[in-house]
Design a protein around this motif. Structure first.
Motif: not given
Length: 692
Positions: A317-345
């Motif tokens: 991702a680039e230029g995203a505002f809120w978190p690219v991957i947002m989680r709440r009340w989550a159990t058992h997960f993987r986040t692999d090989r993700c990137t972010l550059k130059n978010p909006a704020s």
């Protein structure tokens, strides 16, 4: 043609090797609905006169707009259907009769006529995700979305094939809503709640919970468990989505989580029954957000809430505002090989993250990278998670953080980037426990609040000119253990909690320190052990903790350095002090012991061992140490002093003791030393030395 020959030819047409542009001739011996027709496009399919079609007629479509464009399909005529047409899986017009797309559970946007980002893909997305027969959605082109979608289904893979998702013209989000993503998968929260007040202490690491009536729970159910609020506005030690694994007794259940914090009797735990989203995976997506964007106009691709076993892979991702991957009340997960550059704020609270996990369990974040972002990874009230091989550049905002809402049992290995723990404030509790960081490189490491049992191994902090105060390690003396670490500018040990039973240990480390800095703060009441380490650049620094133990530590002073000040008791065993004196400055009684071959040399500030203005009683204990100077080895001209030196060596300089309660100086070797000692008497013994 035999029917199997027609089907075989139809399959080849869909693959682009053979196109049947004309309807196949019907076998006079078969009923119309058994025929398989073939057309070139969806437009031709819809051009059939409904009155001429028999219910169940099959037609192979070679392409959506043109043969071989990837939008081909096999469609069945349902003469009685009135399902709303969606341009893909349901085709038709007003009245009865629809063409229904036949598929094997895998669909892509081309089968809805979406071939580029010029046409919004929102309606096609809704149609596919809301169809329970669809288990895999693919993208074969770039896509643009103008809506923010919320789904509650499970068992789905979305593979965007490395294509670009844009959000040009997307609808506005609500105020302060990090879940207003293009894709939000949210489980269903029921009205079923159970609240129970604990009748006894629930200890740390217990997976058996007192619930009052266990008959209201069933094995396999998922519940959101939440303890009542503490002193802070959002301060709660327990907030997790857990599964019931056993009914232990009429009043107890076992869940798939070992609680990380002791809960006192009288605390209330509320259980809310949840039907979570499960096994929804998102892969291979490039995302470009709205720039400039704000909380209303900004965009981000993905969020999960009340979700289990939902993995994310290769979102860039680039230029995203809120978190690219947002989680709440989550159990058992993987986040692999993700990137972010130059978010909006990177200044708006909660914006500019790669991923944030709130009330999460059993997460694994690996091989991720950010550039010029706020945070790579944020844990809030989360536990038993692992972060490895993740890296941040342009990292002044801090890639690796925890919020301080009672996180526990987190591990970081092989990462790089600024790191801070539990620094969001007292409203959340400012607490975390059992965090381990291994092989980490950063410009700043701060864990100064209520961090219990912090373990650092091979953490290298190297300052940089662009970040004021960088090169610092700051830790809480509540079971902290550091091995093989270094900092290029500052070491600070403070104390804001006292829960741990293990010692505070700094071993095999090296630190360069600014002049006159406080190394161990006055509020540290627990002993701090520093072993086999090197302290460089010392000049007027202070150890103000109640008790510090140095074992085989090398103290290297700056040129013409002021003495090292000790406000509490200290023991130096086998240490080396180069060009540095020690000064006692405690307001209360203190004990300073130098033994085990400790070697102290140099001029110091006029004396190697001295004391500040009179305050408490200082007990000087010199056993088997060596002192070399042309100034004063010992200079005690004020205050209350109890001095003992045995088996030690003094070369050059002088011994000056004028204020004392007891002096025992015997069994030592003095070489070219000038004595200014009191005469022997009831509290003075200065004989029995080898004087050369």
């Amino acid at each position: 043609m035999e029917r199997r020959d027609i089907l075989r030819a139809s399959g080849r047409a869909a693959a682009g090797t053979l196109l049947l542009a004309q309807p196949a001739q019907a076998d006079p011996g078969k009923k119309p609905k058994d025929e398989v027709r073939a057309v070139a496009t969806v437009a031709e399919l819809l051009a059939y006169g409904a009155a001429k079609l028999a219910d169940g007629t099959l037609t192979q479509v070679a392409g959506y707009r043109s043969p071989g464009d990837g939008g081909g399909m096999l469609a069945r005529w349902d003469a009685n259907s009135t399902a709303p047409a969606n341009g893909g899986t349901v085709l038709g017009a007003a009245g009865k009769g629809r063409w229904l797309q036949i598929h094997d559970g895998c669909l892509d946007f081309r089968k809805f006529g979406i071939f580029d980002a010029k046409t919004p893909a929102d309606a096609a997305l809704d149609a596919m995700v809301n169809d329970p027969s669809v288990t895999r959605i693919e993208a074969h082109t770039d896509l643009n979305f103008t809506k923010r979608h919320t789904f509650s289904r499970s068992g789905l893979v979305l593979d965007f094939g490395g294509h670009l998702m844009t959000t040009d013209g997307i609808e506005k989000a609500g105020a302060d809503d990090p879940f207003a993503a293009v894709l939000l998968f949210r489980g269903k929260v029921t009205e079923t709640k159970v609240t129970h007040k604990l009748t006894q202490v629930m200890p740390d690491l217990s997976d058996v919970f007192e619930v009052g009536d266990s008959g209201r729970f069933k094995v396999g159910q998922w519940w959101a468990a939440e303890v009542d609020q503490g002193a802070g506005r959002w301060e709660k030690e327990l907030q997790k989505l857990v599964e019931v694994t056993q009914i232990v007794s009429p009043t107890q259940i076992r869940v798939n989580y070992k609680n990380g914090w002791e809960l006192k009797a009288g605390r209330s735990v509320t259980w809310t029954l949840v039907d979570p989203v499960a096994r929804v995976h998102v892969r291979n997506l490039r995302f470009r957000g709205v720039v400039p964007g704000d909380q209303y106009t900004g965009s981000h691709p993905l969020a999960y809430e009340y979700a289990v076993h939902c993995d994310v892979e290769s979102i860039h991702a680039e230029g995203a505002f809120w978190p690219v991957i947002m989680r709440r009340w989550a159990t058992h997960f993987r986040t692999d090989r993700c990137t972010l550059k130059n978010p909006a704020s990177v200044t708006w609270g909660g914006a500019g993250y790669l991923t944030q996990q709130i009330y999460c369990l059993y997460g694994h974040v690996a091989d991720c990278h950010v550039s010029n972002s706020r945070h790579l990874n944020d844990f809030t009230a989360s536990a038993y998670c692992y972060v490895e091989n993740c890296h941040g550049d342009g990292d002044d905002q801090g890639p690796f953080v925890t919020h301080g809402q009672y996180e526990h049992d987190l591990t970081y290995t092989g990462n790089s980037g600024l790191m801070t723990f539990a620094n969001s404030g007292a409203a959340w509790g400012s607490a975390a426990k059992r965090i381990t960081v291994r092989k980490h490189v950063c410009s700043w490491f701060v864990a100064r609040v209520k961090i219990t049992d912090l373990t650092l191994e091979d953490v290298q902090v190297i300052g940089k000119p662009s970040l004021n105060g960088s090169g610092m390690i700051w830790v809480n003396a509540d079971g902290v253990q550091m091995r093989g670490c270094s900092a290029s500018h500052t070491l600070i040990v403070s104390q804001q909690s006292k829960l741990s039973g293990r010692p505070n240990l700094i071993e095999g480390c090296a630190f360069t320190l600014p002049a006159k800095s406080e190394i161990v703060q006055a509020g540290v009441t627990s002993p701090v052990h520093i072993s086999r380490s090197v302290l460089n650049g010392l000049d007027g620094n202070t150890f103000n903790g109640a008790q510090t133990v140095f074992t085989h530590v090398v103290f290297n002073a700056a040129q013409n350095a002021a003495p090292l000040t000790l406000a509490g008791s200290a023991t130096l065993t086998g240490c080396t002090l180069n060009g540095l004196g020690l000064r006692a400055a405690g307001k209360a009684d203190q004990r300073l012991r130098l033994d085990g071959g400790t070697d102290i040399s140099g001029e110091g500030a006029g004396a190697l061992l001295s004391r500040a203005e009179p305050a408490g009683l200082v007990s000087w204990e010199l056993y088997g140490m060596r002192s070399r100077t042309t100034g004063a080895h010992v200079l005690l001209e004020a205050g209350r002093n109890r001095y003992t030196a045995t088996g030690s060596q003094f070369s050059g300089g002088k011994l000056t003791i004028k204020q004392f309660e007891l002096v025992q100086h015997t069994g030592n070797v003095e070489e070219a030393v000038t004595r200014e000692l009191p005469p022997d008497g009831p509290k003075v013994l200065t004989s029995g030395n080898l004087v050369i």
